[in-house]
Scaffold this motif. Sequence first.
Motif, PDB file in Angstrom:
ATOM      1  N   ALA A 258       5.601   1.024  -8.402  1.00 42.76           N
ATOM      2  CA  ALA A 258       4.876  -0.202  -8.755  1.00 42.76           C
ATOM      3  C   ALA A 258       5.446  -1.441  -8.076  1.00 42.76           C
ATOM      4  CB  ALA A 258       4.917  -0.406 -10.269  1.00 42.76           C
TER       5      ALA A 258
ATOM      6  N   GLU B 299       0.829  -1.205   0.000  1.00 44.86           N
ATOM      7  CA  GLU B 299       0.000   0.000   0.000  1.00 44.86           C
ATOM      8  C   GLU B 299       0.868   1.262   0.000  1.00 44.86           C
ATOM      9  OE1 GLU B 299      -3.933   0.937   2.465  1.00 44.86           O
ATOM     10  OE2 GLU B 299      -2.141   1.009   3.723  1.00 44.86           O
TER      11      GLU B 299
ATOM     12  N   ARG C 126       5.318  -7.145  -6.978  1.00 47.05           N
ATOM     13  CA  ARG C 126       4.385  -6.218  -7.601  1.00 47.05           C
ATOM     14  C   ARG C 126       3.405  -5.787  -6.518  1.00 47.05           C
ATOM     15  NH1 ARG C 126       0.863  -7.987 -11.306  1.00 47.05           N
ATOM     16  NH2 ARG C 126       1.078 -10.128 -10.630  1.00 47.05           N
TER      17      ARG C 126
ATOM     18  N   ASP D 165      -4.251  -6.785  -4.346  1.00 45.87           N
ATOM     19  CA  ASP D 165      -5.379  -7.533  -4.895  1.00 45.87           C
ATOM     20  C   ASP D 165      -5.631  -8.827  -4.129  1.00 45.87           C
ATOM     21  OD1 ASP D 165      -5.671  -5.543  -6.798  1.00 45.87           O
ATOM     22  OD2 ASP D 165      -4.725  -6.701  -8.418  1.00 45.87           O
TER      23      ASP D 165
ATOM     24  N   GLN E 244       0.642  -4.032  -6.551  1.00 43.11           N
ATOM     25  CA  GLN E 244      -0.784  -4.208  -6.851  1.00 43.11           C
ATOM     26  C   GLN E 244      -1.216  -5.658  -6.702  1.00 43.11           C
ATOM     27  OE1 GLN E 244      -2.953  -1.500  -7.434  1.00 43.11           O
ATOM     28  NE2 GLN E 244      -4.371  -3.150  -6.889  1.00 43.11           N
TER      29      GLN E 244
ATOM     30  N   LYS F 242       2.450   1.891  -3.424  1.00 40.25           N
ATOM     31  CA  LYS F 242       1.508   2.524  -4.351  1.00 40.25           C
ATOM     32  C   LYS F 242       1.270   3.989  -3.985  1.00 40.25           C
ATOM     33  CE  LYS F 242      -0.832   0.674  -7.039  1.00 40.25           C
ATOM     34  NZ  LYS F 242      -0.791   0.603  -8.467  1.00 40.25           N
TER      35      LYS F 242
END
Length: 195
Positions: free
Chosen positions: A74, A66, A149, A155, A151, A69
């Motif tokens: 990235a 978090e 990564r 996710d 993200q 980001k």
Amino acid sequence: MKQRFWAAITAALLVTSCASPYGKNTLFGGYSDTRIDDSHYLVRFDGNGNSSQDRVWNFWIYRCAELTKEKGYAYFALERSPGKTSSARQIEDQILALREGGDETRLMPTKGASYVPIYIPGSTITTWHTNAVVSMMGDPLPENTVAFRAQAIIDQLDAYIKSDGKVAPPSRDEIFRNAVVLRKATPATGFSGTL
């Protein structure tokens, strides 16, 4: 005097009755971020006596992603402490061992968590804490780099975080398989992709 005593007892009961929530560090636990420079932060998550080691680790790795980001990056890698980065080859060997059924703890250059026993007359409470320096990177990744990564981690853990741990999280193996990216240079071309 009696009011202070009962207030202290009530506060102690509150602290010991709930697991650490996801959020900034408070009396109940949580994360803290310490800026080292623009792309390096020490990220720590402290659990209380009702927070399992897995809960602390999942909340911590989610915060690493978090924060990455939030800062506009990235990818991130984990370092034991400033200036003590594991080499890409060491991490690559750990990832390959993991994919071949090896011990999952070998992937992380950090230990993942430590415990602090707290003595309360008549019992001992174990609390879990984890931290590492998060090294943030953007595209393109430098050659010979292993990173997560951000993200992909968000996710995978988003439902777990939003449900305050009521939804089962994926295993660490699954998180790693879906989030680790290796950019390895070869003489002719460079490879970049998810392992």
